[in-house]
Design a protein around this motif. Sequence first.
Motif, short mmCIF file in Angstrom:
data_model
loop_
_atom_site.label_atom_id
_atom_site.label_comp_id
_atom_site.label_asym_id
_atom_site.label_seq_id
_atom_site.Cartn_x
_atom_site.Cartn_y
_atom_site.Cartn_z
N PRO A 10 12.81 4.69 -4.61
CA PRO A 10 11.72 3.74 -4.45
C PRO A 10 11.84 3.03 -3.10
CG PRO A 10 12.79 3.48 -6.58
CD PRO A 10 13.67 4.37 -5.75
N ASP A 11 10.77 2.40 -2.67
CA ASP A 11 10.82 1.62 -1.44
C ASP A 11 11.55 0.30 -1.67
OD1 ASP A 11 9.01 3.31 0.31
OD2 ASP A 11 7.72 2.97 -1.42
N ILE A 12 11.38 -0.25 -2.85
CA ILE A 12 12.06 -1.50 -3.23
C ILE A 12 12.65 -1.31 -4.62
CG2 ILE A 12 11.78 -3.94 -3.80
CD1 ILE A 12 9.45 -4.08 -1.88
N ILE A 13 13.91 -1.72 -4.78
CA ILE A 13 14.55 -1.73 -6.10
C ILE A 13 15.06 -3.13 -6.36
CG2 ILE A 13 16.30 -0.75 -7.62
CD1 ILE A 13 16.44 1.69 -5.81
N VAL A 14 14.60 -3.73 -7.45
CA VAL A 14 15.09 -5.03 -7.90
C VAL A 14 15.83 -4.80 -9.20
CG1 VAL A 14 14.49 -7.39 -8.54
CG2 VAL A 14 13.08 -6.16 -6.87
N MET A 15 17.09 -5.19 -9.26
CA MET A 15 17.88 -4.96 -10.47
C MET A 15 18.61 -6.23 -10.87
SD MET A 15 20.90 -2.59 -8.84
CE MET A 15 19.82 -1.75 -7.68
N GLY A 16 18.98 -6.29 -12.13
CA GLY A 16 19.73 -7.43 -12.60
C GLY A 16 20.16 -7.23 -14.04
N ALA A 17 21.39 -7.58 -14.34
CA ALA A 17 21.92 -7.46 -15.71
C ALA A 17 23.10 -8.40 -15.86
CB ALA A 17 22.34 -6.02 -16.00
N GLY A 18 23.34 -8.83 -17.06
CA GLY A 18 24.46 -9.71 -17.32
C GLY A 18 24.33 -10.46 -18.65
N LEU A 19 23.10 -10.81 -18.99
CA LEU A 19 22.90 -11.57 -20.22
C LEU A 19 23.29 -10.77 -21.46
CD1 LEU A 19 19.52 -13.32 -19.34
CD2 LEU A 19 21.78 -14.39 -19.49
N LEU A 72 4.42 1.16 -9.74
CA LEU A 72 5.29 0.07 -10.15
C LEU A 72 5.95 0.43 -11.48
CD1 LEU A 72 6.36 -2.84 -9.82
CD2 LEU A 72 4.28 -3.64 -10.98
N ASP A 73 7.27 0.43 -11.49
CA ASP A 73 8.02 0.80 -12.68
C ASP A 73 8.92 -0.33 -13.13
OD1 ASP A 73 7.00 3.39 -12.74
OD2 ASP A 73 8.61 4.20 -11.51
N PHE A 74 9.10 -0.43 -14.45
CA PHE A 74 10.15 -1.25 -15.02
C PHE A 74 11.05 -0.34 -15.85
CE2 PHE A 74 11.81 -3.47 -18.81
CZ PHE A 74 12.73 -4.28 -18.16
N LYS A 75 12.34 -0.39 -15.58
CA LYS A 75 13.32 0.40 -16.31
C LYS A 75 14.17 -0.54 -17.16
CE LYS A 75 12.27 4.30 -14.17
NZ LYS A 75 11.66 5.45 -14.87
N TRP A 76 14.11 -0.34 -18.48
CA TRP A 76 14.87 -1.18 -19.40
C TRP A 76 16.34 -0.77 -19.34
CZ3 TRP A 76 14.95 -5.58 -21.78
CH2 TRP A 76 15.79 -5.78 -22.88
N LYS A 77 17.13 -1.54 -18.57
CA LYS A 77 18.56 -1.26 -18.38
C LYS A 77 19.31 -2.59 -18.51
CE LYS A 77 17.53 3.02 -17.18
NZ LYS A 77 17.83 4.17 -18.06
N PRO A 78 19.47 -3.10 -19.73
CA PRO A 78 20.01 -4.45 -19.90
C PRO A 78 21.50 -4.60 -19.63
CG PRO A 78 19.67 -3.41 -22.03
CD PRO A 78 19.09 -2.48 -21.01
N ASN A 138 0.82 -1.20 0.00
CA ASN A 138 0.00 0.00 0.00
C ASN A 138 0.86 1.26 0.00
OD1 ASN A 138 -2.54 1.48 0.41
ND2 ASN A 138 -1.68 1.92 2.44
N ARG A 139 0.60 2.16 -0.95
CA ARG A 139 1.27 3.45 -1.07
C ARG A 139 2.80 3.32 -1.19
NH1 ARG A 139 -0.87 7.17 3.67
NH2 ARG A 139 0.41 8.70 2.55
N SER A 140 3.23 2.27 -1.85
CA SER A 140 4.66 2.06 -2.04
C SER A 140 5.07 2.36 -3.48
CB SER A 140 5.04 0.62 -1.69
OG SER A 140 4.41 -0.29 -2.59
N TRP A 141 6.37 2.46 -3.69
CA TRP A 141 6.95 2.64 -5.01
C TRP A 141 7.98 1.54 -5.21
CZ3 TRP A 141 10.87 7.07 -6.46
CH2 TRP A 141 11.18 6.99 -7.84
N VAL A 142 7.75 0.70 -6.21
CA VAL A 142 8.62 -0.44 -6.48
C VAL A 142 9.18 -0.31 -7.89
CG1 VAL A 142 8.80 -2.95 -6.59
CG2 VAL A 142 7.24 -1.88 -4.93
N VAL A 143 10.49 -0.49 -8.02
CA VAL A 143 11.14 -0.38 -9.33
C VAL A 143 11.90 -1.67 -9.63
CG1 VAL A 143 12.97 0.77 -10.65
CG2 VAL A 143 11.38 2.13 -9.30
#
Length: 310
Positions: free
Chosen positions: A169-178, A144-150, A90-95
Amino acid sequence: MVFFICVLFIILSVGVRWTPYFSSISIFPSPNGASSNYRISCVDILHSIVYKDRPECVGCTKSWSWMQSSPVAKCEFKKLEQPDASVMLNRSWVVFAGDSQTRLGMLSMLKLVEVPERVRIVKEQLKKLKTDYSTYIDSIGMKLDFKWKPYARRLTKLMLEFKKNEKYPDIIVMGAGLWDMLYENNASDYDVSLRSLRNSLQDLNSKDGKVPHLFWLAMPTLINSKLTSEDKRHNLTEPRRIRYDNKVNESKILNKFGGPLLKLDIHYLSELCGPQCTKDGLHYDDVVYDIAVQIMLNAVLIESTHKPPF
């Protein structure tokens, strides 16, 4: 009854009705000295899951659960359904920021809080486009955001943008390598990018005092025979993935090695699911990313409520 039910319905259900849940919770342990103090805890065994085979149901979605061994049972992990997840977020910002694997993680998060039809439409749209995506869930006031950062270096630029604005953001999930593996094939440059990313994650404090929960979404198990092009079969090999994954460990960007990011181990989850869970040897069935999101949310609950190790 169990600990997390109490957390959700006593702490969260009351508190978030008037104030954002994430404004008052704490962050993962500080990177400074974290490696020397790292110990077995509920966070460390969050990936202790099992898939449940349903041989009588051809084509059914594979189900899963946490193991019922004594240490795991004591942690009382909770598989959040839409009502609980909506209360928590509730009322969060997730990226979610990264490549197509991270995008699949974002779609799993969206599926938790949105109607299935909208999720299906978004999934089809994004499958054809390499682009950012942003949505606002009116019913719970969640962004809720998705940022295209490959590429890993693009993640650093994004973190510096957050830092410049002093709003995170309250939560940031990131990942790159492929993409680094496929198009650049330079593990040394990847290592440099990861170390720059780690530096950019230091001292993340927003104007309102919030510090984000940070996660690293790891690369999946690669099934070479199923990859859809010669370039992928040549560059996206398991030995090379292991080499790049080692660079992630060596960069000390992960919480386990003293860094700020908690690993969501897509490699383990995809390997456990098996080759039958991927059509193209790279992108796996939804269940793999659904589990990663559940692990992430339980990690946030554990660290936010300071639950001690078992």
